[in-house]
Design a protein around this motif. Structure first.
Motif, PDB file in Angstrom:
ATOM      1  N   THR A 201      14.178  49.222 -65.495  1.00 14.35           N
ATOM      2  CA  THR A 201      13.943  49.533 -64.073  1.00 14.35           C
ATOM      3  C   THR A 201      15.237  50.018 -63.423  1.00 14.35           C
ATOM      4  N   PRO A 202      15.125  50.753 -62.326  1.00 17.88           N
ATOM      5  CA  PRO A 202      16.341  51.151 -61.599  1.00 17.88           C
ATOM      6  C   PRO A 202      17.000  49.926 -60.961  1.00 17.88           C
ATOM      7  N   GLY A 203      18.301  49.985 -60.740  1.00 13.00           N
ATOM      8  CA  GLY A 203      19.022  48.862 -60.122  1.00 13.00           C
ATOM      9  C   GLY A 203      18.463  48.509 -58.751  1.00 13.00           C
ATOM     10  N   ILE A 204      18.410  47.205 -58.499  1.00 10.35           N
ATOM     11  CA  ILE A 204      17.912  46.723 -57.209  1.00 10.35           C
ATOM     12  C   ILE A 204      19.115  46.312 -56.375  1.00 10.35           C
ATOM     13  N   ARG A 205      19.287  46.888 -55.220  1.00  7.49           N
ATOM     14  CA  ARG A 205      20.436  46.534 -54.380  1.00  7.49           C
ATOM     15  C   ARG A 205      20.131  45.249 -53.623  1.00  7.49           C
ATOM     16  N   GLU A 206      18.957  45.222 -53.065  1.00  9.44           N
ATOM     17  CA  GLU A 206      18.587  44.046 -52.280  1.00  9.44           C
ATOM     18  C   GLU A 206      17.123  43.750 -52.552  1.00  9.44           C
ATOM     19  N   LEU A 207      16.816  42.502 -52.733  1.00 10.95           N
ATOM     20  CA  LEU A 207      15.428  42.175 -53.016  1.00 10.95           C
ATOM     21  C   LEU A 207      14.842  41.411 -51.847  1.00 10.95           C
ATOM     22  N   SER A 208      13.952  42.072 -51.163  1.00  8.30           N
ATOM     23  CA  SER A 208      13.282  41.399 -50.065  1.00  8.30           C
ATOM     24  C   SER A 208      11.962  40.868 -50.614  1.00  8.30           C
ATOM     25  N   ILE A 209      11.813  39.544 -50.591  1.00  9.06           N
ATOM     26  CA  ILE A 209      10.644  38.925 -51.222  1.00  9.06           C
ATOM     27  C   ILE A 209       9.379  39.318 -50.488  1.00  9.06           C
ATOM     28  N   TRP A 210       8.394  39.659 -51.281  1.00 11.29           N
ATOM     29  CA  TRP A 210       7.134  40.117 -50.707  1.00 11.29           C
ATOM     30  C   TRP A 210       6.303  38.936 -50.210  1.00 11.29           C
ATOM     31  N   SER A 211       5.922  38.984 -48.945  1.00 10.55           N
ATOM     32  CA  SER A 211       4.961  38.058 -48.361  1.00 10.55           C
ATOM     33  C   SER A 211       5.183  36.588 -48.703  1.00 10.55           C
ATOM     34  N   ILE A 212       6.052  35.967 -47.952  1.00 15.90           N
ATOM     35  CA  ILE A 212       6.270  34.535 -48.152  1.00 15.90           C
ATOM     36  C   ILE A 212       6.450  33.922 -46.772  1.00 15.90           C
ATOM     37  N   ASP A 213       5.905  32.749 -46.545  1.00 12.59           N
ATOM     38  CA  ASP A 213       6.143  32.149 -45.229  1.00 12.59           C
ATOM     39  C   ASP A 213       6.994  30.898 -45.344  1.00 12.59           C
ATOM     40  N   THR A 214       7.518  30.481 -44.210  1.00 10.31           N
ATOM     41  CA  THR A 214       8.501  29.390 -44.214  1.00 10.31           C
ATOM     42  C   THR A 214       7.932  28.115 -44.839  1.00 10.31           C
ATOM     43  N   GLU A 215       6.649  27.839 -44.594  1.00 15.48           N
ATOM     44  CA  GLU A 215       6.080  26.581 -45.123  1.00 15.48           C
ATOM     45  C   GLU A 215       6.008  26.570 -46.649  1.00 15.48           C
ATOM     46  N   GLU A 216       5.790  27.731 -47.229  1.00 11.74           N
ATOM     47  CA  GLU A 216       5.629  27.736 -48.695  1.00 11.74           C
ATOM     48  C   GLU A 216       6.962  27.872 -49.429  1.00 11.74           C
ATOM     49  N   LEU A 217       8.010  28.265 -48.709  1.00  9.65           N
ATOM     50  CA  LEU A 217       9.297  28.530 -49.360  1.00  9.65           C
ATOM     51  C   LEU A 217       9.784  27.358 -50.221  1.00  9.65           C
ATOM     52  N   MET A 218       9.663  26.141 -49.687  1.00  8.34           N
ATOM     53  CA  MET A 218      10.198  24.969 -50.409  1.00  8.34           C
ATOM     54  C   MET A 218       9.557  24.780 -51.789  1.00  8.34           C
ATOM     55  N   TYR A 219       8.322  25.219 -51.937  1.00  8.00           N
ATOM     56  CA  TYR A 219       7.638  25.039 -53.227  1.00  8.00           C
ATOM     57  C   TYR A 219       8.254  25.885 -54.337  1.00  8.00           C
ATOM     58  N   TYR A 220       9.030  26.875 -53.959  1.00  9.07           N
ATOM     59  CA  TYR A 220       9.683  27.735 -54.961  1.00  9.07           C
ATOM     60  C   TYR A 220      11.044  27.187 -55.383  1.00  9.07           C
ATOM     61  N   PHE A 221      11.456  26.085 -54.784  1.00  8.53           N
ATOM     62  CA  PHE A 221      12.704  25.437 -55.191  1.00  8.53           C
ATOM     63  C   PHE A 221      12.325  24.183 -55.982  1.00  8.53           C
ATOM     64  N   ASP A 222      12.216  24.355 -57.285  1.00 12.97           N
ATOM     65  CA  ASP A 222      11.682  23.307 -58.162  1.00 12.97           C
ATOM     66  C   ASP A 222      12.403  21.968 -57.997  1.00 12.97           C
ATOM     67  N   GLU A 223      13.714  22.037 -57.777  1.00 13.59           N
ATOM     68  CA  GLU A 223      14.479  20.782 -57.723  1.00 13.59           C
ATOM     69  C   GLU A 223      14.212  19.989 -56.438  1.00 13.59           C
ATOM     70  N   PHE A 224      13.559  20.604 -55.446  1.00 13.24           N
ATOM     71  CA  PHE A 224      13.198  19.870 -54.224  1.00 13.24           C
ATOM     72  C   PHE A 224      11.987  18.954 -54.488  1.00 13.24           C
ATOM     73  N   GLU A 225      11.188  19.350 -55.483  1.00 11.77           N
ATOM     74  CA  GLU A 225       9.917  18.677 -55.749  1.00 11.77           C
ATOM     75  C   GLU A 225      10.051  17.164 -55.912  1.00 11.77           C
ATOM     76  N   GLU A 226      11.069  16.783 -56.698  1.00  8.82           N
ATOM     77  CA  GLU A 226      11.211  15.366 -57.039  1.00  8.82           C
ATOM     78  C   GLU A 226      11.521  14.491 -55.837  1.00  8.82           C
ATOM     79  N   VAL A 227      12.164  15.053 -54.819  1.00 11.05           N
ATOM     80  CA  VAL A 227      12.606  14.199 -53.707  1.00 11.05           C
ATOM     81  C   VAL A 227      11.801  14.401 -52.418  1.00 11.05           C
ATOM     82  N   ARG A 228      11.163  15.542 -52.307  1.00  3.65           N
ATOM     83  CA  ARG A 228      10.500  15.946 -51.063  1.00  3.65           C
ATOM     84  C   ARG A 228       9.602  14.867 -50.440  1.00  3.65           C
TER      85      ARG A 228
END
Ligand SMILES: Nc1nc2c(ncn2[C@@H]2O[C@H](COP(=O)(O)OP(=O)(O)OP(=O)(O)O)[C@@H](O)[C@H]2O)c(=O)[nH]1
Ligand SMILES: [Mg+2]
Ligand SMILES: [Zn+2]
Length: 274
Positions: A201-228
């Motif tokens: 693929t061509p180089g990506i300068r900046e990656l703007s994540i497609w369609s994500i909202d603030t409430e779901e963001l934490m679920y993508y940080f696996d290490e938060f799961e154990e303590v949340r």
């Protein structure tokens, strides 16, 4: 109808049905596009853009490729790519090329949290000096893999290495800016010798994540799961709430400060956009 300027109508990796043109050889019409099982997407470039740009479809894994230096990696970029992989149902693998430019123990220590997160799916090597490259092909056996990352990190060099020949053009990084020059300009799928496929693929300068909202963001940080679940408030956003178990874990060194900072920055970025 489809949105205007939607470059994602048909992308590399799509499974389609065509009607062959009987008159003109090698031409035809795409009549059906099958639903995508996986995808790598981002928000299309442009201020306030809300258009999804699918880079590639139906691949099994995403290699997030960065360089030890020239250009130096940015862990926030890696974090965004990890979220994009998870959103698109792709298995993430982190590749760090150009390892001869940095001491190996520094890299291992600096990327410690990623070794924990990705388990065996992280590999440090140098294509130019042929260091730790012997097992590279094994990552690709019987799988379709997209390689994505900033310009100049050696994505195309990797493709050529795996193919055993210089099929694709590579380019030097600009000395002045220590950035790649965007040598690859299109997404290309190539067969590998071990029953796998690789997508350059061509180089990506900046990656703007497609369609994500603030409430779901934490679920993508696996290490938060154990303590949340230990946060005082069920609605805790882990930023300024009292008795937040995530913040506590950062203070105790259980969660990396850098990963947590990435979360906060992304949270605020999403908040501003919505
Ligand atoms: N120092 C060093 N340079 C490398 C290594 N691997 C590749 N390069 C060089 O890095 C430069 C960029 O390589 P490319 O393969 O074109 O990079 P790319 O990621 O495909 O870049 P774009 O197509 O612009 O996205 C080339 O000059 C390569 O020779 C390495 O292990 N160490
Ligand atoms: Mg390239
Ligand atoms: Zn919390």
């Amino acid at each position: 109808m489809f949105p205007e300027n939607d470059g994602s109508l048909v992308v590399v990796g799509d499974l389609v049905e065509i009607i062959v043109d009987e008159v003109t050889p090698f031409t035809g019409k795409i009549v059906v596009i099958h639903p995508r099982k996986t995808k790598l997407s981002r928000t299309a470039a442009g201020k306030n853009s809300r258009i999804e740009q699918v880079i590639v479809a139906n691949v099994d894994q995403l290699i997030i490729m960065v360089a030890a230096d020239d250009p130096a990696y940015n862990t926030r970029f890696i974090d965004r790519m990890l979220i994009s992989a998870s959103k698109g149902d792709l298995e993430p693998i982190l590749f760090i090329n150009k390892c001869e430019l940095m001491p190996l123990d520094f890299l291992q220590e600096d990327l410690e949290e990623y070794f924990k997160l990705l388990k065996n799916n992280i590999h440090i090597f140098s294509l130019e000096k042929q260091l730790y490259c012997d097992s590279l092909l094994d990552f690709f056996t019987a799988k379709t893999t997209v390689v994505a990352g900033p310009s100049g990190v050696g994505k195309t060099t990797l493709v050529n290495f795996l193919l055993g020949s210089n099929v694709m053009k590579t380019g030097s990084t600009s000395k002045k800016w220590k950035k790649g020059k965007h040598t690859t300009s299109s997404v290309t799928l190539l067969p590998l010798p071990n029953n796998g496929y690789i997508v350059d693929t061509p180089g990506i300068r900046e990656l703007s994540i497609w369609s994500i909202d603030t409430e779901e963001l934490m679920y993508y940080f696996d290490e938060f799961e154990e303590v949340r679940h230990r946060c005082r408030f069920a609605t805790c956003t882990h930023r300024h709430e009292p008795d937040c178990a995530v913040i506590e874990a950062v203070e105790n060194g259980l969660i990396s400060e850098r990963r947590y900072a990435s979360y906060v920055i992304l949270f605020e970025e999403i908040e501003q956009k919505s």
